[in-house]
Scaffold this active site. Structure first.
Site, PDB file in Angstrom:
ATOM      1  N   THR A  25       0.842  -1.197   0.000  1.00 27.44           N
ATOM      2  CA  THR A  25       0.000   0.000   0.000  1.00 27.44           C
ATOM      3  C   THR A  25       0.877   1.248   0.000  1.00 27.44           C
ATOM      4  O   THR A  25       1.736   1.408   0.865  1.00 27.44           O
ATOM      5  CB  THR A  25      -0.938  -0.012   1.225  1.00 27.44           C
ATOM      6  OG1 THR A  25      -1.876  -1.076   1.068  1.00 27.44           O
ATOM      7  CG2 THR A  25      -1.684   1.302   1.365  1.00 27.44           C
ATOM      8  N   GLN A 102      -4.879  -7.469  -5.892  1.00 25.07           N
ATOM      9  CA  GLN A 102      -5.353  -7.943  -4.598  1.00 25.07           C
ATOM     10  C   GLN A 102      -6.695  -7.288  -4.277  1.00 25.07           C
ATOM     11  O   GLN A 102      -6.814  -6.057  -4.223  1.00 25.07           O
ATOM     12  CB  GLN A 102      -4.342  -7.628  -3.496  1.00 25.07           C
ATOM     13  CG  GLN A 102      -4.684  -8.319  -2.182  1.00 25.07           C
ATOM     14  CD  GLN A 102      -3.730  -7.960  -1.069  1.00 25.07           C
ATOM     15  OE1 GLN A 102      -3.648  -6.805  -0.685  1.00 25.07           O
ATOM     16  NE2 GLN A 102      -3.030  -8.951  -0.528  1.00 25.07           N
ATOM     17  N   HIS A 178      -7.704 -10.913  -0.569  1.00 25.09           N
ATOM     18  CA  HIS A 178      -7.022 -10.519   0.670  1.00 25.09           C
ATOM     19  C   HIS A 178      -7.841 -11.024   1.854  1.00 25.09           C
ATOM     20  O   HIS A 178      -8.861 -10.448   2.217  1.00 25.09           O
ATOM     21  CB  HIS A 178      -6.897  -8.994   0.706  1.00 25.09           C
ATOM     22  CG  HIS A 178      -5.890  -8.484   1.701  1.00 25.09           C
ATOM     23  ND1 HIS A 178      -5.354  -9.261   2.702  1.00 25.09           N
ATOM     24  CD2 HIS A 178      -5.333  -7.244   1.856  1.00 25.09           C
ATOM     25  CE1 HIS A 178      -4.501  -8.535   3.408  1.00 25.09           C
ATOM     26  NE2 HIS A 178      -4.472  -7.316   2.912  1.00 25.09           N
ATOM     27  N   ASN A 181      -4.332 -10.143   7.652  1.00 28.26           N
ATOM     28  CA  ASN A 181      -3.985  -8.876   8.308  1.00 28.26           C
ATOM     29  C   ASN A 181      -5.140  -8.175   9.006  1.00 28.26           C
ATOM     30  O   ASN A 181      -5.164  -6.955   9.119  1.00 28.26           O
ATOM     31  CB  ASN A 181      -3.331  -7.922   7.303  1.00 28.26           C
ATOM     32  CG  ASN A 181      -1.966  -8.413   6.869  1.00 28.26           C
ATOM     33  OD1 ASN A 181      -1.424  -9.356   7.446  1.00 28.26           O
ATOM     34  ND2 ASN A 181      -1.408  -7.800   5.840  1.00 28.26           N
ATOM     35  N   TYR A 183      -8.311  -7.753   8.170  1.00 30.30           N
ATOM     36  CA  TYR A 183      -9.344  -7.073   7.388  1.00 30.30           C
ATOM     37  C   TYR A 183     -10.617  -7.937   7.349  1.00 30.30           C
ATOM     38  O   TYR A 183     -10.720  -8.928   8.067  1.00 30.30           O
ATOM     39  CB  TYR A 183      -8.806  -6.720   6.005  1.00 30.30           C
ATOM     40  CG  TYR A 183      -7.655  -5.735   6.080  1.00 30.30           C
ATOM     41  CD1 TYR A 183      -7.845  -4.464   6.637  1.00 30.30           C
ATOM     42  CD2 TYR A 183      -6.373  -6.071   5.650  1.00 30.30           C
ATOM     43  CE1 TYR A 183      -6.792  -3.552   6.752  1.00 30.30           C
ATOM     44  CE2 TYR A 183      -5.318  -5.167   5.764  1.00 30.30           C
ATOM     45  CZ  TYR A 183      -5.533  -3.918   6.317  1.00 30.30           C
ATOM     46  OH  TYR A 183      -4.498  -3.032   6.439  1.00 30.30           O
ATOM     47  N   ASN A 238      -3.588  -5.189  13.009  1.00 29.57           N
ATOM     48  CA  ASN A 238      -4.920  -4.586  13.072  1.00 29.57           C
ATOM     49  C   ASN A 238      -5.792  -5.216  14.153  1.00 29.57           C
ATOM     50  O   ASN A 238      -6.994  -5.388  13.988  1.00 29.57           O
ATOM     51  CB  ASN A 238      -5.611  -4.657  11.697  1.00 29.57           C
ATOM     52  CG  ASN A 238      -4.980  -3.708  10.702  1.00 29.57           C
ATOM     53  OD1 ASN A 238      -4.706  -2.559  11.020  1.00 29.57           O
ATOM     54  ND2 ASN A 238      -4.719  -4.198   9.502  1.00 29.57           N
ATOM     55  N   GLY A 318       8.494  -7.789  -0.111  1.00 29.64           N
ATOM     56  CA  GLY A 318       7.730  -6.565   0.006  1.00 29.64           C
ATOM     57  C   GLY A 318       8.597  -5.328  -0.034  1.00 29.64           C
ATOM     58  O   GLY A 318       8.928  -4.809  -1.100  1.00 29.64           O
TER      59      GLY A 318
END
Length: 360
Positions: A25, A102, A178, A181, A183, A238, A318
């Site tokens: 991101t 994604q 996705h 993480n 979400y 998160n 990454g």
């Protein structure tokens, strides 16, 4: 055993190496969550398989405005977004690369200012997350969510299906769902964030229902050979948590193994942090029955070791790809990496995005 620079068949795709660019991101989308012109350059710089990624996974891209959780992240739900992404995929393909998008819904990791007409974010249960997001004024605590009504869930599944359809229209070689993480999909999976008492909560079978419906819809739309998924079984990212992740993700992998996916992409340990959180990833790999992509803190030595031991089929890198558009060449030759400017990770223009030099 294969090495990092050996070819692999990945679903419907043939890749010349096993070097993958992980989703990153960067918060540089144009108004209306449209990929910017700079994104064309950014992805094209990293698309030559001889020097960069054999496969690029784009930054997470929301399937609806409701799915947005951070300022200036791109979407894949409007015609304008599809047209802009087509310029990106054309540029990547011109360099001989492959690229998948994604698909993202952040669930509770959002802020009222990013939601349609200031609505509150949605989640499996109305449990606020102890974390922050990035909005117009900078980093701020996420807004408290509301629980999704059971009648709303099929509509979100349909949005994933439509986003996958849009991805092929935009020229992508496939999609990655996705489910990591902390979400929305991950929120349904974990009992720390899912306190529902209906068909989508309680038992492992119920908590995995939403993921299964999304995956079945996406596979039906674009084919299993063009569908991947990202998981993060033990990350606390998160404010994600589960009291017993091993049986949960064993069941997830069993269900995924019925689909014949393009790949399963797993973040080992804590996202962007320690890899050393006890978990049996091999149990997942054998159940999932798909090419296995590993991620989190890999360097050339660790990558080659995982491949040689049969613990991975591909390796996703990454942050090294942020500052090294020719990362594969540097890994292959042992050349030094460019210095990473962390101040330019999120938002801004070309600086720290498209201005990192490649080797001459």
């Amino acid at each position: 055993m294969p090495g990092l620079f050996d070819p692999i068949r990945l679903g419907d795709l043939s890749l010349p190496t096993r070097v993958v660019m992980a989703p990153l991101t960067r918060n540089r989308a144009a108004p209306r969550q449209v990929p910017s012109e700079l994104a064309i350059t950014y992805y094209a710089q990293r698309a030559n398989p001889a020097t960069g990624a054999s496969l690029i996974i784009t930054e997470a891209s929301q399937i609806s405005q409701q799915g947005q959780g951070y300022l200036d992240t791109p979407g894949i739900y409007s015609d304008e977004q599809v047209a802009a992404w087509k310029k990106v995929t054309d540029a990547v393909h011109a360099k001989g690369g492959k690229i998948v998008i994604q698909l993202w819904h952040v669930g509770r990791i959002s802020h009222n200012s990013l939601q349609p007409v200031g609505e509150v974010p949605v989640a499996p249960s109305a449990i606020p997350a102890k974390t922050k997001t990035y909005i117009a004024t900078g980093f701020a605590p996420v807004s408290a969510p509301r629980a999704l009504g059971i009648g709303e869930i099929p509509g979100i599944v349909q949005q994933y299906r439509q986003a996958a359809r849009n991805a092929l229209k935009a020229g992508f070689d496939g999609v990655e769902v996705h489910a990591a993480n902390g979400y929305l999909i991950d929120q349904f999976l974990r009992n720390g964030t899912n306190h529902r008492t209906d068909a989508y909560g309680g038992s492992i079978e119920n908590r995995t229902r939403f993921l299964n419906e999304v995956m079945q819809a996406v596979v039906a739309e674009v084919g299993a050979g063009r569908t991947g998924i990202r998981l993060s079984p033990v990350t606390p990212a998160n404010d994600a948590s589960d009291s017993n992740p091993q049986p949960l993700f064993n069941h997830v992998a069993d269900e995924l193994g019925k689909l014949g996916l393009m790949y399963v992409h797993v973040i080992e340990g804590a996202t962007g942090g320690t890899r050393h959180i006890p978990f049996d990833y091999e149990a997942l790999r054998t159940r999932a029955k798909a090419p296995w992509m590993v991620n989190n803190g890999y360097d050339i030595g660790l990558a080659q070791q995982a491949l040689a031991r049969g613990q991975a089929d591909l390796v996703a890198f990454g942050r090294p790809f942020i500052s090294n558009p020719d990362l594969a060449l540097r890994l292959r030759t042992g050349a030094a990496f460019n210095v990473l400017d962390s101040k330019t990770f999120y938002g801004g223009g070309a600086k720290g995005y498209t201005d990192y030099p490649a080797l001459a």
